[in-house]
Design a protein around this motif. Structure first.
Motif, mmCIF file in Angstrom:
data_model
loop_
_atom_site.group_PDB
_atom_site.id
_atom_site.type_symbol
_atom_site.label_atom_id
_atom_site.label_comp_id
_atom_site.label_asym_id
_atom_site.label_seq_id
_atom_site.Cartn_x
_atom_site.Cartn_y
_atom_site.Cartn_z
ATOM 1 N N ILE A 63 60.419 70.015 50.795
ATOM 2 C CA ILE A 63 61.395 69.289 51.601
ATOM 3 C C ILE A 63 62.428 68.708 50.645
ATOM 4 N N LEU A 64 63.692 68.897 50.952
ATOM 5 C CA LEU A 64 64.770 68.395 50.105
ATOM 6 C C LEU A 64 65.129 66.975 50.546
ATOM 7 N N VAL A 65 64.826 66.000 49.729
ATOM 8 C CA VAL A 65 65.118 64.604 50.069
ATOM 9 C C VAL A 65 66.628 64.377 50.049
ATOM 10 N N GLN A 66 67.161 63.931 51.180
ATOM 11 C CA GLN A 66 68.592 63.629 51.255
ATOM 12 C C GLN A 66 68.859 62.222 51.784
ATOM 13 N N TRP A 67 67.790 61.537 52.217
ATOM 14 C CA TRP A 67 67.908 60.151 52.681
ATOM 15 C C TRP A 67 66.712 59.378 52.210
ATOM 16 N N PRO A 68 66.886 58.182 51.639
ATOM 17 C CA PRO A 68 68.186 57.599 51.288
ATOM 18 C C PRO A 68 68.886 58.417 50.211
ATOM 19 N N SER A 69 70.194 58.425 50.262
ATOM 20 C CA SER A 69 70.971 59.366 49.455
ATOM 21 C C SER A 69 70.805 59.153 47.957
ATOM 22 N N TYR A 70 70.397 57.949 47.538
ATOM 23 C CA TYR A 70 70.248 57.726 46.089
ATOM 24 C C TYR A 70 69.029 58.432 45.510
ATOM 25 N N TYR A 71 68.205 59.060 46.357
ATOM 26 C CA TYR A 71 67.092 59.856 45.846
ATOM 27 C C TYR A 71 67.374 61.356 45.903
ATOM 28 N N CYS A 72 68.525 61.753 46.407
ATOM 29 C CA CYS A 72 68.887 63.169 46.453
ATOM 30 C C CYS A 72 69.137 63.679 45.027
ATOM 31 N N VAL A 73 68.782 64.921 44.762
ATOM 32 C CA VAL A 73 68.945 65.460 43.410
ATOM 33 C C VAL A 73 70.407 65.501 42.971
ATOM 34 N N ASN A 74 71.338 65.468 43.917
ATOM 35 C CA ASN A 74 72.750 65.566 43.518
ATOM 36 C C ASN A 74 73.279 64.311 42.834
ATOM 37 N N VAL A 75 72.504 63.219 42.804
ATOM 38 C CA VAL A 75 72.963 62.007 42.116
ATOM 39 C C VAL A 75 72.827 62.131 40.605
ATOM 40 N N ILE A 76 72.098 63.120 40.135
ATOM 41 C CA ILE A 76 71.898 63.307 38.697
ATOM 42 C C ILE A 76 73.252 63.497 37.997
#
Length: 406
Positions: free
Chosen positions: A309-322
């Motif tokens: 499962i791709l975590v997207q919420w809360p957004s600060y845990y989404c991989v794109n914040v790296i």
């Protein structure tokens, strides 16, 4: 049969309910797309709000509440909506939906023995004690970690009403909270078993795997037509404790072995599905779960393939914040493990990694970037729990430190 490519059958076939009246068409929405306080399930199922959502979905509108599926599909990841469309292909799911849901998804409670890193008080009410600490320390209020402060569970009357729809139900899915801790919903399941109707119904249960399988649950699992047990495993050994505090790997492993024994008793009608929530926290190491499952398969001669499962919420845990300086390194690492985690999973995570990050839409923090937000919550939870991210994930932690982003 309903050919608009944007229509989702879940509006007509599924119901996701919790004890307080929160409602979603499917489990992908987390159970909170609608709030129906003090309404019965019958009133909810035929409400104007759901009728309007059904109408708009039939018209092919991409409803905002369904953004998780739209996002996953843009990434090439197989969304819940796609699963729904595949299993409903050539089926008229509109004509008789008034009879009730075919798939009944029950959020059994908000009672859980864990406080997972990417979770909040909606799914584990005990989080509010930890959340209160953060709010008092930084002058925050009504964060996702304190929204629910009290236990909630189904009443006998609510379960009686759900049972009245059982003749139309083909699948029941349970999540929480922690279903294996709940005392109410098993009453409904046992009633279904004793009525002889369980043999016509598929059952899916999502568990954190730390509570074991009681005799009551063993009876339930052995009675339904087919059973899938989703075991949430975001990491292995001490990293699991970090990700799913304060879970212990040996407890989860013991539960998996118990489920494998029950699977043999069931004439192999029970499936065990490890579920990995991939986030900015475990993106470097989640392949270890796949490696552990390969060992399980070899030892027990059964297929156990994780689902991500791709975590997207809360957004600060989404991989794109790296940070952008780290993303190419993470991408290369993911691709080096492609044979283990699968080409499709690798591509999905990489595509999400390369999307534009955003600050959490409910953020009260004075931070400039989503990565700052990630670091804030990671370090604050580390302090509260006496843990340390870069020590727990040393290889990745060294990369972050060496590049000056930690």
């Amino acid at each position: 049969m309903h050919n608009n490519k944007h229509t989702c059958p879940a509006f007509f076939t599924d119901a996701t309910v919790d004890p307080s009246g929160s409602y979603s068409p499917c489990t992908a929405l987390g159970g909170g797309a609608f709030k129906f306080a003090n309404k019965t399930f019958t009133e909810i199922w035929s409400s104007n709000e759901l009728e309007d959502a059904r109408r708009r979905s039939l018209q092919g509108q991409q409803l905002d509440m369904c953004r998780r599926c739209w996002s996953e599909e843009r990434l090439g990841h197989k969304s819940e909506r796609i699963y729904q469309r595949e299993k409903s292909d050539n089926i008229d799911y509109v004509s008789n939906y008034q009879l009730g849901p075919k798939n009944l998804n029950i959020k059994v409670s908000n009672i859980c023995n864990l406080r997972c890193r990417t979770c909040q008080s909606y799914d584990s009410y005990l989080y509010h004690l930890e959340g209160k600490h953060y709010e008092e320390k930084y002058g925050l209020s009504n964060t996702i970690y304190t929204r629910e402060k009290f236990k909630k569970h189904f009443t006998n009357e609510q379960l009686d009403e759900l049972y009245s729809y059982i003749d139309n139900v083909e699948k029941i899915e349970l999540y929480g909270g922690e279903p294996f801790l709940d005392e109410q919903v098993p009453k409904l399941l046992l009633r279904i078993v004793e009525s002889g109707k369980a043999s016509n119904i598929d059952l899916k249960v999502s568990t954190n795997g730390t509570h074991g399988v009681s005799e009551t649950w063993e009876k339930i699992l052995l009675s339904f037509r087919s059973v899938t047990v989703n075991v949430s495993i975001d990491a292995v050994r001490s990293k699991l404790t970090y990700m799913r505090h304060p879970a212990e790997w040996r407890s989860v492993y013991k539960t998996i072995k118990k489920l494998l024994k029950i699977k043999q008793q069931s004439n192999w009608s029970i499936s065990i599905l490890p579920v990995v929530c991939v986030s900015a926290l475990n993106v470097w190491d989640f392949h270890e779960v796949f490696d552990e499952c390969v060992k399980l398969q070899m030892f027990h001669n059964v297929e156990i393939t994780p689902f991500i499962i791709l975590v997207q919420w809360p957004s600060y845990y989404c991989v794109n914040v790296i940070p952008d300086t780290i993303k190419p390194i993470v991408k290369a690492h993911l691709e080096s493990n492609e044979e283990l985690i699968g080409k499709h999973n690798t591509a999905s995570v990489v595509k999400l990694l390369e999307t534009e990050p955003k600050l959490f839409d409910e953020s009260q923090l004075n931070v400039e970037t989503p990565w700052d937000e990630f670091k804030f919550w990671t370090k604050e939870k580390d302090l509260y729990r006496n843990e340390d991210y870069v020590t727990m994930f040393p290889e990745y932690g060294k990369i972050l430190i060496d590049h000056g982003v930690w």
